[in-house]
Design a protein around this motif. Sequence first.
Motif, PDB file in Angstrom:
ATOM      1  N   THR B 251       6.329  -1.119   1.220  1.00 15.31           N
ATOM      2  CA  THR B 251       4.997  -1.501   0.751  1.00 15.31           C
ATOM      3  C   THR B 251       4.732  -2.974   1.069  1.00 15.31           C
ATOM      4  O   THR B 251       3.645  -3.339   1.522  1.00 15.31           O
ATOM      5  N   ARG B 252       5.742  -3.794   0.838  1.00 16.98           N
ATOM      6  CA  ARG B 252       5.591  -5.227   1.151  1.00 16.98           C
ATOM      7  C   ARG B 252       5.297  -5.430   2.625  1.00 16.98           C
ATOM      8  O   ARG B 252       4.427  -6.212   3.006  1.00 16.98           O
ATOM      9  N   GLY B 253       6.014  -4.667   3.447  1.00 16.93           N
ATOM     10  CA  GLY B 253       5.796  -4.751   4.889  1.00 16.93           C
ATOM     11  C   GLY B 253       4.379  -4.350   5.254  1.00 16.93           C
ATOM     12  O   GLY B 253       3.694  -5.022   6.029  1.00 16.93           O
ATOM     13  N   LEU B 254       3.923  -3.246   4.638  1.00 15.90           N
ATOM     14  CA  LEU B 254       2.567  -2.755   4.907  1.00 15.90           C
ATOM     15  C   LEU B 254       1.529  -3.799   4.554  1.00 15.90           C
ATOM     16  O   LEU B 254       0.609  -4.081   5.328  1.00 15.90           O
ATOM     17  N   LEU B 255       1.691  -4.394   3.361  1.00 11.03           N
ATOM     18  CA  LEU B 255       0.711  -5.378   2.911  1.00 11.03           C
ATOM     19  C   LEU B 255       0.757  -6.615   3.787  1.00 11.03           C
ATOM     20  O   LEU B 255      -0.270  -7.197   4.118  1.00 11.03           O
ATOM     21  N   GLY B 256       1.967  -6.997   4.196  1.00 15.76           N
ATOM     22  CA  GLY B 256       2.090  -8.158   5.060  1.00 15.76           C
ATOM     23  C   GLY B 256       1.486  -7.916   6.434  1.00 15.76           C
ATOM     24  O   GLY B 256       1.052  -8.847   7.108  1.00 15.76           O
ATOM     25  N   ALA B 257       1.440  -6.639   6.824  1.00 19.27           N
ATOM     26  CA  ALA B 257       0.961  -6.315   8.165  1.00 19.27           C
ATOM     27  C   ALA B 257      -0.541  -6.120   8.215  1.00 19.27           C
ATOM     28  O   ALA B 257      -1.100  -5.895   9.273  1.00 19.27           O
ATOM     29  N   SER B 258      -1.214  -6.187   7.035  1.00 20.54           N
ATOM     30  CA  SER B 258      -2.651  -5.950   7.075  1.00 20.54           C
ATOM     31  C   SER B 258      -3.412  -7.182   6.612  1.00 20.54           C
ATOM     32  O   SER B 258      -3.076  -7.786   5.591  1.00 20.54           O
ATOM     33  N   PRO B 259      -4.432  -7.567   7.389  1.00 23.85           N
ATOM     34  CA  PRO B 259      -5.227  -8.716   6.984  1.00 23.85           C
ATOM     35  C   PRO B 259      -6.084  -8.340   5.780  1.00 23.85           C
ATOM     36  O   PRO B 259      -6.721  -7.301   5.763  1.00 23.85           O
ATOM     37  N   ARG B 260      -6.061  -9.107   4.717  1.00 26.74           N
ATOM     38  CA  ARG B 260      -6.926  -8.825   3.568  1.00 26.74           C
ATOM     39  C   ARG B 260      -7.597 -10.123   3.143  1.00 26.74           C
ATOM     40  O   ARG B 260      -6.969 -11.041   2.633  1.00 26.74           O
ATOM     41  N   MET B 261      -8.887 -10.190   3.373  1.00 29.37           N
ATOM     42  CA  MET B 261      -9.644 -11.412   3.116  1.00 29.37           C
ATOM     43  C   MET B 261      -9.564 -11.801   1.641  1.00 29.37           C
ATOM     44  O   MET B 261      -9.375 -12.969   1.296  1.00 29.37           O
TER      45      MET B 261
END
Lengths: 329, 327
Positions: B251-261
């Motif tokens: 999950t951490r990897g996923l969140l780190g891999a997605s830009p979230r303004m």
Amino acid sequence: MQGRLPDIARLIVRSAFHAVPTILVILVANFFLLRLAPGDAADVIAAESGFATDEMMEGLRSRFGLDLPILEQLQNYLGHILRFDLGYSARFNTPVIDLILQRVPGTLILMLSAMAISLMIGIAVGTFQATFAGRWPDRVIAVVTQLFYSLPGFWIGLMLIVFFAVRLRWLPTGGSGPIGVELSGLSGLLIRLKYMVLPATSLALFYVAVYARLTRASVIEAKAQDYVRTARAKGLSQFKVMTGHVLRNALLPVTTLAGIHLGGLLGGAVVIETVYAWPGLGRLAYEAVMARDFSVLLGVLLLSSIVVIAVNLLVDVIQAFIDPRIELK
Amino acid sequence: MKPAVEKILDVRDLSIGLKSFRPVQNLSFSVRRGETLALVGESGSGKSLTALALMRLLPEVARIAGGSATFMDRDLASLSEAEMRKVRGSDIGMIFQEPMTSLNPVLTVGRQISEVLRIHEGLDRRLAMARSVELLDLVRIPEPQRRVHEYPHQLSGGMRQRVMIAMAVACSPKLLIADEPTTALDVTIQAQVLELIDNLCRDLSMAVILITHDLGVVGQWADRVVVMYAGRKVEEADPETLFSRPLHPYTRGLLGASPRMAAGISYRDQALVEIPGSIASATMATGCRFAPRCDLAEPSCLAADPDLLEPAAGHRVACPIVVRRGA
């Protein structure tokens, strides 16, 4: 759907205009092609009577207009056609139009029943095969349809006669009805049907194989489409999914092909009509070739080209009705 | 969002089997009345198969290999085909990913919506058509009177997906399964379609299983999130917790891999993190499927399947390592 009716009317009118040059080219081309065959009607008549003097031959030729220069013959012929006059048969001593009209019903009945048989059985068999795709019922049927596909129609016809007419004596060997008997009512219809079973079946078997194979492939493809999954997700039964969604789409290519075949059936009918002594257009054409009776042959060709053009138009219209994505242009 | 207690769907240890392996194994989750549950994961994580298994519409090569899915006191995994047909389209509606190909091209949209109403509610042709017009209006298709007689190719992608939604909610199902409903649509239409699903879910008080790989969608529309990896649930939490305190390394990897303004993560400020390796490495028989790609992995990770732990109320994670370290 209602919104398409004016489009369809326009399509019919335009197709009729396009048909005129097509038919003209067919007539002229055939006119010259037929002249390439050795001999003419006078030769055949003379040969059959076993004796003829040069004067008799001259007389026959000038009566049929065969002594005129070829372009003048063509001009005469086209002139008659424009007045809806198909000419006069040298062989049968009858106006061509009478000969043709006499034979048209026989051929139409044979063609349409063969088409109906092949579509009904072909689609049913193909759908069945698709349901069992890859398993043994599919494979067994595939061998049988392959056989129908590859065997020539006349051989199938002869074998059916040997088996059902000669050996079992269930069905007549040929003809379109008993001689010297007035047929009427239901029993008359049944007797006529008995005469039709073998010729119609022989003509249909090849097309049964074609439609079964096409339907099988087409149903297998349609079954894998997303909208079929949607239909199942709606809670439809397998049967309703098959008839309402899969077949509705899978049969589009079958209709197209059947339309093309309807013209080809006319050609196939020549062989079958000869094998079964069926009094139809195909046999008339065959007899006309053998007798070098060109006005009859041209009449048959004219009629069949009109039939083919009309059928193609009909198929376009039917397609537009069953597939809303087709634009009528 | 107020916590509802009643579970309308309770999936327990669901496994889906192909010939040689199990793309979904021992998956458990539940959906409460009226809530939106997001199933998140990358391609191949088994989320679409799970949805199809719930509808019992798995492709022929796949089957439910174990577990149960209790929906309103009945186990969907063991219902007969005839009983299942009554559930599909009536109690559970489904929307698919491809609105372009999911509608039958040769039938009018009215006819396709009517079909559901006629089989499940026994309406006659005329009534079903009238109801279809109302449904098109409900999913905010302009001029429904005219559109009902049109064919799918005459509609835009967004409209087709609205038609799919109208079909799926026609019989007011208790549960709507939306399998990547907006993936094939452009961004402005995506928001409209999701907003529509959200409103309908409230108006018709139906629960939604929203399958997606778009974390932005999850944050905005889901009440709860289940993160899947290689057919397993790796983490479950509400979106706020998941985004602020992700526990599982995946999950951490996923969140780190997605830009979230919103969280101030943009590709302009720093490089987005990448999860090394690929999901194809998750082929081992036992142990944590993510271990080959995980920088926290220990030998024990491969020894046995990780238990699902609950370090905080409502926050579950299938990684003993992070829980031990965090504690």
